[in-house]
Write a protein that holds these residues in place. Structure first.
Motif, PDB file in Angstrom:
ATOM      1  N   TRP A 228       0.838  -1.189   0.000  1.00  0.00           N
ATOM      2  CA  TRP A 228       0.000   0.000   0.000  1.00  0.00           C
ATOM      3  C   TRP A 228       0.880   1.249   0.000  1.00  0.00           C
ATOM      4  O   TRP A 228       1.869   1.327   0.740  1.00  0.00           O
ATOM      5  CB  TRP A 228      -0.898   0.025   1.237  1.00  0.00           C
TER       6      TRP A 228
ATOM      7  N   ARG B 291       0.376   5.747  -0.230  1.00  0.00           N
ATOM      8  CA  ARG B 291      -0.616   6.801  -0.025  1.00  0.00           C
ATOM      9  C   ARG B 291      -0.097   8.118  -0.575  1.00  0.00           C
ATOM     10  O   ARG B 291       1.108   8.330  -0.669  1.00  0.00           O
ATOM     11  CB  ARG B 291      -0.974   6.949   1.451  1.00  0.00           C
TER      12      ARG B 291
ATOM     13  N   VAL C 237       3.533   3.014   2.320  1.00  0.00           N
ATOM     14  CA  VAL C 237       2.999   2.817   3.671  1.00  0.00           C
ATOM     15  C   VAL C 237       3.517   1.492   4.225  1.00  0.00           C
ATOM     16  O   VAL C 237       4.157   1.444   5.274  1.00  0.00           O
ATOM     17  CB  VAL C 237       1.462   2.820   3.665  1.00  0.00           C
TER      18      VAL C 237
ATOM     19  N   ASP D  19      -2.783  10.999   8.645  1.00  0.00           N
ATOM     20  CA  ASP D  19      -2.930   9.781   7.830  1.00  0.00           C
ATOM     21  C   ASP D  19      -3.911  10.002   6.683  1.00  0.00           C
ATOM     22  O   ASP D  19      -4.073   9.117   5.833  1.00  0.00           O
ATOM     23  CB  ASP D  19      -3.420   8.618   8.692  1.00  0.00           C
TER      24      ASP D  19
ATOM     25  N   TYR E  78      -5.221   6.111  -0.557  1.00  0.00           N
ATOM     26  CA  TYR E  78      -4.395   4.914  -0.379  1.00  0.00           C
ATOM     27  C   TYR E  78      -4.516   4.044  -1.636  1.00  0.00           C
ATOM     28  O   TYR E  78      -5.624   3.739  -2.086  1.00  0.00           O
ATOM     29  CB  TYR E  78      -4.832   4.150   0.862  1.00  0.00           C
TER      30      TYR E  78
END
Length: 115
Positions: free
Chosen positions: A36, A38, A48, A89, A93
């Protein structure tokens, strides 16, 4: 034709949790890693977490202890458990799959952390 289909994004309050999932359809020979990335507005896309075919995990320092990546090789899925979420955050994503020949990207799923 290979497709990566992501699910699980959304809006969550600080301290909350989400689970992202990515399913690979189509045939990819010898997937070496799934992971993943982002991208927040105005920022570059960043890693990530990533997990290799034998379970070796790399993840960003900013998410260590909060995010957990897992992979099901039989089902060609990769998941990301996001805990103790912070406003920083917030990003889109993207699921990523790496093979010896090329890499593949999902369409992205929005994660927004806000009160």
């Amino acid at each position: 034709q290979v497709q990566l289909v992501e699910s699980g994004g959304g809006l969550v309050q600080p301290g909350g949790s989400l689970r992202l999932s990515c399913t690979v359809s189509g045939i990819i020979n010898r997937i070496s890693a799934m992971g993943w990335y982002r991208q927040a507005p105005g920022n570059q896309r960043e890693l990530v977490a990533r997990i290799s075919s034998i379970g070796i995990i790399n993840c960003a320092d900013s998410v260590k202890g909060r995010f957990t990546i897992s992979r099901d090789n039989d089902k060609n899925t990769v998941s990301l458990q996001l805990n103790s979420l912070k406003p920083e955050d917030t990003a889109v994503y993207y699921c990523n799959v790496l093979s010896p020949i090329r890499q593949y990207w999902g369409q992205g799923t929005q994660v927004t952390v806000s009160s």
